[in-house]
Design a protein around this motif. Structure first.
Motif, PDB file in Angstrom:
ATOM      1  N   GLN A 191     -40.116   0.035 -32.555  1.00 33.03           N
ATOM      2  CA  GLN A 191     -38.893   0.783 -32.813  1.00 33.03           C
ATOM      3  C   GLN A 191     -39.204   2.231 -33.161  1.00 33.03           C
ATOM      4  N   MET A 192     -40.268   2.436 -33.942  1.00 30.20           N
ATOM      5  CA  MET A 192     -40.683   3.793 -34.293  1.00 30.20           C
ATOM      6  C   MET A 192     -41.072   4.577 -33.047  1.00 30.20           C
ATOM      7  N   ILE A 193     -41.756   3.901 -32.122  1.00 33.74           N
ATOM      8  CA  ILE A 193     -42.146   4.560 -30.862  1.00 33.74           C
ATOM      9  C   ILE A 193     -40.907   4.968 -30.085  1.00 33.74           C
ATOM     10  N   GLN A 194     -39.938   4.052 -29.977  1.00 36.82           N
ATOM     11  CA  GLN A 194     -38.714   4.353 -29.240  1.00 36.82           C
ATOM     12  C   GLN A 194     -37.949   5.507 -29.901  1.00 36.82           C
ATOM     13  N   ASP A 195     -37.900   5.496 -31.243  1.00 38.44           N
ATOM     14  CA  ASP A 195     -37.198   6.580 -31.952  1.00 38.44           C
ATOM     15  C   ASP A 195     -37.825   7.935 -31.650  1.00 38.44           C
ATOM     16  N   ARG A 196     -39.143   7.979 -31.649  1.00 39.24           N
ATOM     17  CA  ARG A 196     -39.814   9.254 -31.403  1.00 39.24           C
ATOM     18  C   ARG A 196     -39.707   9.694 -29.956  1.00 39.24           C
ATOM     19  N   MET A 197     -39.746   8.747 -29.028  1.00 35.13           N
ATOM     20  CA  MET A 197     -39.540   9.107 -27.630  1.00 35.13           C
ATOM     21  C   MET A 197     -38.133   9.648 -27.412  1.00 35.13           C
ATOM     22  N   LYS A 198     -37.159   9.033 -28.109  1.00 35.43           N
ATOM     23  CA  LYS A 198     -35.780   9.518 -28.015  1.00 35.43           C
ATOM     24  C   LYS A 198     -35.679  10.930 -28.617  1.00 35.43           C
ATOM     25  N   ARG A 199     -36.413  11.145 -29.706  1.00 34.27           N
ATOM     26  CA  ARG A 199     -36.366  12.449 -30.346  1.00 34.27           C
ATOM     27  C   ARG A 199     -36.959  13.529 -29.435  1.00 34.27           C
ATOM     28  N   ILE A 200     -38.033  13.182 -28.733  1.00 34.54           N
ATOM     29  CA  ILE A 200     -38.625  14.134 -27.787  1.00 34.54           C
ATOM     30  C   ILE A 200     -37.621  14.488 -26.700  1.00 34.54           C
ATOM     31  N   GLN A 201     -36.891  13.494 -26.184  1.00 35.92           N
ATOM     32  CA  GLN A 201     -35.873  13.764 -25.163  1.00 35.92           C
ATOM     33  C   GLN A 201     -34.800  14.703 -25.708  1.00 35.92           C
ATOM     34  N   ASP A 202     -34.397  14.468 -26.976  1.00 31.78           N
ATOM     35  CA  ASP A 202     -33.393  15.345 -27.591  1.00 31.78           C
ATOM     36  C   ASP A 202     -33.908  16.777 -27.701  1.00 31.78           C
ATOM     37  N   ILE A 203     -35.169  16.904 -28.107  1.00 26.18           N
ATOM     38  CA  ILE A 203     -35.747  18.239 -28.263  1.00 26.18           C
ATOM     39  C   ILE A 203     -35.812  18.951 -26.918  1.00 26.18           C
ATOM     40  N   LYS A 204     -36.259  18.234 -25.893  1.00 23.91           N
ATOM     41  CA  LYS A 204     -36.359  18.845 -24.571  1.00 23.91           C
ATOM     42  C   LYS A 204     -34.979  19.266 -24.064  1.00 23.91           C
ATOM     43  N   HIS A 205     -33.975  18.418 -24.331  1.00 22.20           N
ATOM     44  CA  HIS A 205     -32.627  18.737 -23.885  1.00 22.20           C
ATOM     45  C   HIS A 205     -32.110  19.990 -24.597  1.00 22.20           C
TER      46      HIS A 205
END
Length: 542
Positions: free
Chosen positions: A211-225
């Motif tokens: 879950q932590m991995i998924q949260d951070r991957m989602k956060r990276i997508q948000d940052i890139k967006h």
């Protein structure tokens, strides 16, 4: 043919899954069904080998995800997912290590591969020599485990008995004799029972880790967006500014240049912060995936003793990012963008304070070297202050001494690592600061450039700051520095200057190549006008 290929893919998937577990399927390309090679990610979030995806798209005019069939308007710019690549390499290393064979201790001549190892006999057996342990009643009671190379870790070093029990009081594996002597009043259970309990905890840890991995991957997508929105807004703002300033009279062209420069600085600051966000999160993802790989393997292991011995290190909480959640408001107005950039600048200022604190850990005790000082310079008794005395003293003709330029070096040189020192420049209208290599020319006039062995920042005419590159760089500083910090990273080829009081960056020489000792370099310049104040090497409070 298609049926044959389908069967081949199915066989490869089943082989990989059976040999390495579910994690192996997550680390394999859905095109070639092998572990990823230079993995790249599509905009829809799926991963493939870079070469496989390029071959799949070929000369096609349409670009679809081979897995979910989502169509992209234009061919995506494929960048290697370095975090995923590191996880794959780690997985391959673990897989290779698990393939190490243990040979039968009984076989004569050509030894066969061991099938089991007896903890009572402390001997490994191939299938043939294992037969008595499967037939003889007394031997059938012996404890058999999968073959391992390091059998000694499964045996009590004190009693030379199998470690069959686990002491919950002392959190260690013990043999039967230990349990009735040193641990007789302790809570002991079988290693199988304790391993079952730990496996249950590991499964929960693995779920949390994923879950932590998924949260951070989602956060990276948000940052890139958000970064895409920043770029779009910045480009729009620059275009409008150019159109506006083009129509104005020439008297305000300078304003246009300053405005555009400010916008570029904001954009660079935003991009730099984004890169830092992504880099830190990718590092966390790499570490989390590495731990997830270990948890995945351990959750299926039958090596109960090994699991219990390394469990304490795996159960420690994972490092979590200190970055705050990034807003992904896709309709951020230009006004809000400016506000965000201002806040980002404040964040960067705070970051600089933290960076400066870390640099101050590398503070060295710098003392001025009188053998290098120009004859008009006056050094304090403790070697911490220097000023121009305007009268040339009669001194020995030392080859290390500057004879024309009013300069002095520090006593100690540095040929590796990092070092930092601070100099008070308060009350001066001219000065030179930085570092110089040992072989510099000290006679006659000198030119302060990296090519000549000098990495310096200077002040002239009270408020004109310059970085002495090959072509001099004028510096625009928000405030007049009172204390200047100088930081050098020898291996990285970095020389940086900071305003200590305002915790702001002045200038950095990057990408340099140092091959000899570097010495702190000082010039208080002449004492004409209002420049009589000394340069003072400051005490740094770490």
């Amino acid at each position: 043919m298609a049926s044959s290929i389908s069967r081949t893919h199915k066989d490869k998937r089943e082989t990989l899954s059976s040999s390495s577990g579910p994690l192996a399927e997550e680390l394999q390309c859905s095109i070639c069904l092998d572990p990823f090679t230079d993995p790249v990610s599509t905009p829809c979030g799926h991963n493939f080998c870079k070469s496989c995806l390029n071959q799949c798209w070929g000369n096609s005019q349409t670009y679809n995800c081979p897995l979910c069939k989502e169509t992209f308007r234009r061919r995506p710019d494929l960048k290697i997912n370095t975090a995923l690549r590191e996880v794959v390499l780690l997985f391959k290393e673990k897989s290779d290590q698990s393939k190490t064979e243990v040979l039968c201790d009984i076989c004569d001549g050509i030894k066969m591969k061991a099938q089991k190892m007896c903890l009572m006999c402390q001997i490994s057996y191939c299938q043939t020599h294992l037969e008595p342990h499967q037939r003889v009643p007394k031997l059938k009671k012996h404890k058999l485990i999968d073959p391992v190379e390091n059998l000694e870790v499964y045996i009590c070093q004190k009693h030379e008995k199998p470690l069959e029990l686990f002491c919950r009081d002392d959190q260690t594996c013990v043999c039967f004799l230990c349990a009735v002597t040193d641990h007789r009043n302790h809570n002991t259970v079988s290693v199988e029972e304790e391993s079952k309990e730990k496996k249950s905890q590991l499964m929960k840890m693995q779920t949390d880790m994923q879950q932590m991995i998924q949260d951070r991957m989602k956060r990276i997508q948000d940052i890139k967006h958000l970064e895409e929105l920043r770029k779009e807004a910045s480009e729009k703002e620059k275009a409008e500014s150019i159109e506006l300033f083009t129509d104005l009279i020439r008297s305000i062209e300078r304003c246009q240049s300053e405005q555009l420069e400010m916008m570029e600085q904001k954009q660079k600051a935003a991009e730099k912060q984004t890169e830092e966000f992504i880099k830190e999160l990718e590092q966390e993802i790499t570490e989390l995936k590495r731990r997830d790989t270990e948890l995945e393997q351990l959750s299926h292991t039958e090596d109960h003793l090994h699991l219990l011995q390394i469990y304490p290190s795996l159960s420690r909480p994972a490092h979590t990012s200190r970055w705050t959640e990034i807003s992904n408001d896709t309709r951020e107005s230009e006004t809000n963008l400016r506000k965000a950039l201002t806040q980002l600048q404040e964040t960067l200022d705070e970051k600089l304070k933290s960076v400066l604190k870390r640099m101050q850990r590398y503070t060295v005790d710098v003392t001025l070297d009188p053998d290098t000082a120009h004859p008009t310079l006056i050094l304090s008794d403790d070697g911490k202050q220097v000023m121009d005395g305007d009268i040339e003293l009669e001194l020995p003709d030392n080859p290390k001494r500057f004879d024309t330029c009013i300069c002095v070096l520090g006593k100690e040189g540095f040929s590796s690592g990092r070092f930092y020192f601070e100099v008070q420049v308060k009350g001066k209208t001219k000065w030179d600061l930085g570092v110089a290599r040992e072989s510099i020319n000290r006679k006659g006039m000198i030119t302060l450039t990296p090519e000549n062995g000098y990495w310096t920042v200077i002040l002239r005419n009270e408020n004109h700051y310059q970085a002495c590159e090959s072509s001099s760089v004028s510096l625009s500083l928000r405030v007049k520095p009172q204390v200047v910090g100088v930081f050098v990273d020898y291996e990285e080829g970095l020389v940086s200057f900071y305003d200590v009081k305002s915790s702001s960056h002045i200038y950095s020489f990057t990408g340099q190549s140092f091959t000899e000792k570097l010495y702190p370099f000082f010039s208080p310049s002449d004492n004409k006008g209002e420049n009589a104040a000394p340069l003072i090497i400051s005490h740094v409070s770490k």
